[in-house]
Design an enzyme around this catalytic site. Structure first.
Site, PDB file in Angstrom:
ATOM      1  CE1 TYR A  37      -3.768  -2.530   5.286  1.00  0.00           C
ATOM      2  CE2 TYR A  37      -3.426   0.031   4.869  1.00  0.00           C
ATOM      3  CZ  TYR A  37      -3.065  -1.115   4.782  1.00  0.00           C
ATOM      4  OH  TYR A  37      -4.216  -1.600   3.451  1.00  0.00           O
ATOM      5  CE  LYS A  96      -1.128  -4.141   3.445  1.00  0.00           C
ATOM      6  NZ  LYS A  96      -1.923  -5.018   3.111  1.00  0.00           N
ATOM      7  CB  SER A 111      -0.833   0.278   1.140  1.00  0.00           C
ATOM      8  OG  SER A 111      -1.121   1.239   1.654  1.00  0.00           O
TER       9      SER A 111
HETATM   10  P1  NAD Z   1     -11.063  -6.816   1.174  1.00  0.00           P
HETATM   11  O1  NAD Z   1     -11.376  -6.780   2.500  1.00  0.00           O
HETATM   12  O2  NAD Z   1     -12.488  -6.732   0.299  1.00  0.00           O
HETATM   13  O3  NAD Z   1     -10.202  -8.027   0.963  1.00  0.00           O
HETATM   14  C1  NAD Z   1      -9.269  -8.837   1.537  1.00  0.00           C
HETATM   15  C2  NAD Z   1     -10.256 -10.123   1.788  1.00  0.00           C
HETATM   16  O4  NAD Z   1      -8.961 -11.306   2.259  1.00  0.00           O
HETATM   17  C3  NAD Z   1     -11.825 -10.378   2.135  1.00  0.00           C
HETATM   18  O5  NAD Z   1     -12.327 -11.181   1.564  1.00  0.00           O
HETATM   19  C4  NAD Z   1     -11.229 -10.832   3.289  1.00  0.00           C
HETATM   20  O6  NAD Z   1     -12.743 -11.831   4.297  1.00  0.00           O
HETATM   21  C5  NAD Z   1     -10.521 -12.096   3.072  1.00  0.00           C
HETATM   22  N1  NAD Z   1      -9.451 -11.945   4.643  1.00  0.00           N
HETATM   23  C6  NAD Z   1      -8.682 -11.348   5.199  1.00  0.00           C
HETATM   24  N2  NAD Z   1      -8.033 -11.966   6.334  1.00  0.00           N
HETATM   25  C7  NAD Z   1      -8.367 -13.383   5.603  1.00  0.00           C
HETATM   26  C8  NAD Z   1      -7.398 -14.404   5.969  1.00  0.00           C
HETATM   27  N3  NAD Z   1      -6.800 -14.283   7.177  1.00  0.00           N
HETATM   28  N4  NAD Z   1      -7.610 -15.481   5.513  1.00  0.00           N
HETATM   29  C9  NAD Z   1      -8.208 -16.003   4.872  1.00  0.00           C
HETATM   30  N5  NAD Z   1      -9.233 -14.810   4.035  1.00  0.00           N
HETATM   31  C10 NAD Z   1      -8.907 -13.357   4.780  1.00  0.00           C
HETATM   32  O7  NAD Z   1      -9.796  -6.042   1.307  1.00  0.00           O
HETATM   33  P2  NAD Z   1      -9.158  -5.205  -0.011  1.00  0.00           P
HETATM   34  O8  NAD Z   1      -9.785  -3.389  -0.397  1.00  0.00           O
HETATM   35  O9  NAD Z   1      -9.953  -5.998  -1.291  1.00  0.00           O
HETATM   36  O10 NAD Z   1      -7.894  -5.172  -0.009  1.00  0.00           O
HETATM   37  C11 NAD Z   1      -7.928  -6.795  -0.217  1.00  0.00           C
HETATM   38  C12 NAD Z   1      -5.790  -6.140   0.229  1.00  0.00           C
HETATM   39  O11 NAD Z   1      -5.307  -5.148  -0.484  1.00  0.00           O
HETATM   40  C13 NAD Z   1      -5.972  -5.903   1.250  1.00  0.00           C
HETATM   41  O12 NAD Z   1      -4.060  -6.808   2.270  1.00  0.00           O
HETATM   42  C14 NAD Z   1      -5.716  -4.327   1.920  1.00  0.00           C
HETATM   43  O13 NAD Z   1      -5.003  -4.171   3.040  1.00  0.00           O
HETATM   44  C15 NAD Z   1      -4.213  -3.760   0.598  1.00  0.00           C
HETATM   45  N6  NAD Z   1      -5.067  -2.755  -0.192  1.00  0.00           N
HETATM   46  C16 NAD Z   1      -6.181  -1.959  -0.111  1.00  0.00           C
HETATM   47  C17 NAD Z   1      -6.203  -0.787  -0.237  1.00  0.00           C
HETATM   48  C18 NAD Z   1      -7.657  -0.723  -0.247  1.00  0.00           C
HETATM   49  O14 NAD Z   1      -7.791   1.512  -0.265  1.00  0.00           O
HETATM   50  N7  NAD Z   1      -8.829  -1.952  -1.029  1.00  0.00           N
HETATM   51  C19 NAD Z   1      -5.412  -0.194  -0.375  1.00  0.00           C
HETATM   52  C20 NAD Z   1      -3.855  -0.590  -0.465  1.00  0.00           C
HETATM   53  C21 NAD Z   1      -3.450  -2.119   0.223  1.00  0.00           C
HETATM   54  N1  UFG Z   2     -12.273  11.617   3.345  1.00  0.00           N
HETATM   55  C1  UFG Z   2     -13.077  12.619   3.363  1.00  0.00           C
HETATM   56  N2  UFG Z   2     -14.099  11.966   4.924  1.00  0.00           N
HETATM   57  C2  UFG Z   2     -14.155  10.856   4.536  1.00  0.00           C
HETATM   58  C3  UFG Z   2     -12.812  10.363   4.311  1.00  0.00           C
HETATM   59  C4  UFG Z   2     -12.022  10.591   4.108  1.00  0.00           C
HETATM   60  O1  UFG Z   2     -13.052  14.273   4.066  1.00  0.00           O
HETATM   61  O2  UFG Z   2     -15.383  10.303   4.829  1.00  0.00           O
HETATM   62  C5  UFG Z   2     -10.822  12.348   3.013  1.00  0.00           C
HETATM   63  C6  UFG Z   2      -9.359  12.302   3.585  1.00  0.00           C
HETATM   64  O3  UFG Z   2      -9.592  12.655   4.347  1.00  0.00           O
HETATM   65  C7  UFG Z   2      -8.926  12.100   2.486  1.00  0.00           C
HETATM   66  C8  UFG Z   2      -9.388  11.525   1.422  1.00  0.00           C
HETATM   67  O4  UFG Z   2     -10.659  11.545   1.505  1.00  0.00           O
HETATM   68  O5  UFG Z   2      -7.491  13.420   2.107  1.00  0.00           O
HETATM   69  C9  UFG Z   2      -9.068  10.223   1.304  1.00  0.00           C
HETATM   70  O6  UFG Z   2      -9.801   9.432   2.120  1.00  0.00           O
HETATM   71  P1  UFG Z   2     -10.350   7.631   2.196  1.00  0.00           P
HETATM   72  O7  UFG Z   2      -9.678   7.828   3.235  1.00  0.00           O
HETATM   73  O8  UFG Z   2     -10.617   7.123   0.630  1.00  0.00           O
HETATM   74  O9  UFG Z   2      -8.370   6.772   2.029  1.00  0.00           O
HETATM   75  P2  UFG Z   2      -6.712   7.484   2.481  1.00  0.00           P
HETATM   76  O10 UFG Z   2      -6.149   7.639   1.265  1.00  0.00           O
HETATM   77  O11 UFG Z   2      -7.018   7.794   3.909  1.00  0.00           O
HETATM   78  O12 UFG Z   2      -6.734   6.094   2.855  1.00  0.00           O
HETATM   79  C10 UFG Z   2      -6.414   4.312   1.666  1.00  0.00           C
HETATM   80  C11 UFG Z   2      -6.673   3.665   1.811  1.00  0.00           C
HETATM   81  C12 UFG Z   2      -5.336   3.494   3.060  1.00  0.00           C
HETATM   82  C13 UFG Z   2      -4.446   2.380   1.948  1.00  0.00           C
HETATM   83  C14 UFG Z   2      -4.445   3.993   1.693  1.00  0.00           C
HETATM   84  C15 UFG Z   2      -3.071   4.524  -0.141  1.00  0.00           C
HETATM   85  O13 UFG Z   2      -7.811   3.539   3.015  1.00  0.00           O
HETATM   86  O14 UFG Z   2      -5.668   1.482   3.083  1.00  0.00           O
HETATM   87  O15 UFG Z   2      -5.385   4.726   0.527  1.00  0.00           O
HETATM   88  O16 UFG Z   2      -3.722   3.462  -0.694  1.00  0.00           O
HETATM   89  F1  UFG Z   2      -3.430   2.655   2.416  1.00  0.00           F
END
Ligand code: NAD
Ligand code: UFG
Length: 337
Positions: free
Chosen positions: A148, A152, A124
């Site tokens: 978190y 990572k 991330s």
């Molecule tokens: P998500 O929660 O939708 O998907 C994660 C999936 O993993 C879920 O289906 C959950 O049930 C499963 N899971 C979690 N722990 C598990 C375990 N121990 N065993 C089996 N299954 C398990 O999240 P996402 O947004 O699809 O994110 C996927 C990955 O990408 C995560 O590792 C997250 O940290 C990373 N990531 C997400 C974002 C974002 O903004 N969505 C940004 C950066 C990184």
């Molecule tokens: N924000 C608001 N109101 C809300 C939610 C968010 O103003 O209700 C703003 C935040 O302050 C930020 C922007 O919208 O400026 C984006 O916020 P998000 O929560 O959507 O995303 P972040 O950039 O904070 O973080 C996300 C994921 C993290 C990941 C990161 C980079 O939550 O897990 O993107 O991938 F690490």
């Protein structure tokens, strides 16, 4: 290829599985459904005409995972099984460390045992934390600001150590920026089980009337309109980035360890997103300005050139398309169950 997708029922995983199946790859999903629902598997089948293998299990269950690895001869692992809520990770660091670290240990241990050559890991942009240097490239140092993000970073360091000791394994850590959007079918998308923490699902739930108004966390950042700037990337582009990384790993078995940004290289503010979404859905999005959210940075967007150079991948969809697909998903998400 025969691919294990850990966490494949989730938001990014389900879109990645759709792209893999559409390209003719074999897929087995392992997911404990802690943040997803089993009907996603049916929906993936409906979109692609192919049903992925599905094992409901915790990736940390070594016995079960040993059976899965023994049954299928995997060519690669995509590891998305993680907990991802920053605030929750501050309250429950033990849960986050156990889930996000043990899952990788178990997978890599079995990859070594069953000679699976490559892992694509969901990292991330959060590993960069506070930084003044935008666009952010992969040489920026780790500056994690919460548990978190630490999980990572530690996973990345662990994978680096593994590939050094085991040259038969390679690891690509994909540092995602801000995935939004959904599959154009409206059948899969981000489906928060609780009140959304992230901006886009919050906006869509305000637009549909589930939530009253958006709180914008601060309008006094040093950005063009005072609100936070992020690199929003369509989840389908992100999913395709995994296929590009897989291909690169297959063609470069000696790659060792790589960390690669997946972003568009463009930054949009909270208000940019609100206005674009509003145009797309034809409704105004009520909002109020509130205090900054602790830990938020002013501006974060990627230098995506490494992914282009190495993988030949770049994001295609623009912000309007991301909003259109998010809105379609919000309107459809309960209709297909
Ligand atoms: P998500 O929660 O939708 O998907 C994660 C999936 O993993 C879920 O289906 C959950 O049930 C499963 N899971 C979690 N722990 C598990 C375990 N121990 N065993 C089996 N299954 C398990 O999240 P996402 O947004 O699809 O994110 C996927 C990955 O990408 C995560 O590792 C997250 O940290 C990373 N990531 C997400 C974002 C974002 O903004 N969505 C940004 C950066 C990184
Ligand atoms: N924000 C608001 N109101 C809300 C939610 C968010 O103003 O209700 C703003 C935040 O302050 C930020 C922007 O919208 O400026 C984006 O916020 P998000 O929560 O959507 O995303 P972040 O950039 O904070 O973080 C996300 C994921 C993290 C990941 C990161 C980079 O939550 O897990 O993107 O991938 F690490």
């Amino acid at each position: 290829m025969n691919i294990l997708v850990a966490g494949g029922a989730g938001y990014i995983g389900s879109h990645t599985v759709v792209e893999l199946l559409s390209r003719g790859e074999q897929v087995v999903i392992v997911d404990n459904l802690s943040n997803s629902r089993e009907h996603v598997i049916d929906r993936i089948e409906r979109i692609t005409g192919k049903r992925p293998g599905f094992v409901k299990a915790d990736v940390r269950d070594t016995g079960k995972m040993n059976e899965v690895f023994a049954q299928y001869k995997f060519d690669a692992v995509i590891h998305l099984a993680g907990l991802k809520v920053v605030g929750e990770s501050v309250e429950k660091p033990i849960v986050y460390y156990r889930n996000n670290l043990e899952s990788t240990w178990v997978l890599v241990d079995l990859m070594s045992k069953y000679k699976v050559p490559s892992i694509i890991f969901s990292s991330s942009a959060t590993v960069y934390g506070e930084t003044d240097q935008v666009p952010i490239n992969e040489n920026a140092e780790y500056h994690c600001t919460n548990p978190y993000g630490n999980t990572k970073m530690i996973n990345e360091i662990f994978l680096k150590d593994v590939v050094t000791a085991c040259p038969d394994i390679s690891a690509i850590c994909l540092r995602y920026f801000n995935p939004i959007g959904a599959h154009e079918s409206g059948q899969i998308g981000e489906d928060p089980l609780d009140i959304p923490n992230n901006l886009m699902p919050y906006i869509t739930q305000v637009a549909i009337g589930k939530l009253e108004r958006l709180s914008i966390f601060g309008d006094d950042y040093p950005t063009h309109d005072g609100t936070g700037v992020r690199d929003y990337i369509h989840v389908v582009d992100l999913a395709k980035g995994h296929l590009a990384a897989l291909d690169y790993a297959e063609q470069n078995p000696d790659l060792g360890f790589l960390a690669v940004n997946l972003g568009t290289g463009k930054g949009y503010s909270v208000l940019d997103l609100v206005h674009t979404f509003s145009e797309v859905c034809g409704k105004s999005i009520p909002y109020q300005i509130t205090a900054r959210r602790p830990g938020d940075v002013a501006t974060s967007y990627a230098d995506p050139s490494k992914a282009k150079e190495l993988f030949g991948w770049e994001a295609e969809f623009d912000l309007k398309r991301m909003c259109e697909d998010s809105w379609r998903w919000q309107k459809c998400c309960d209709k297909f169950i």
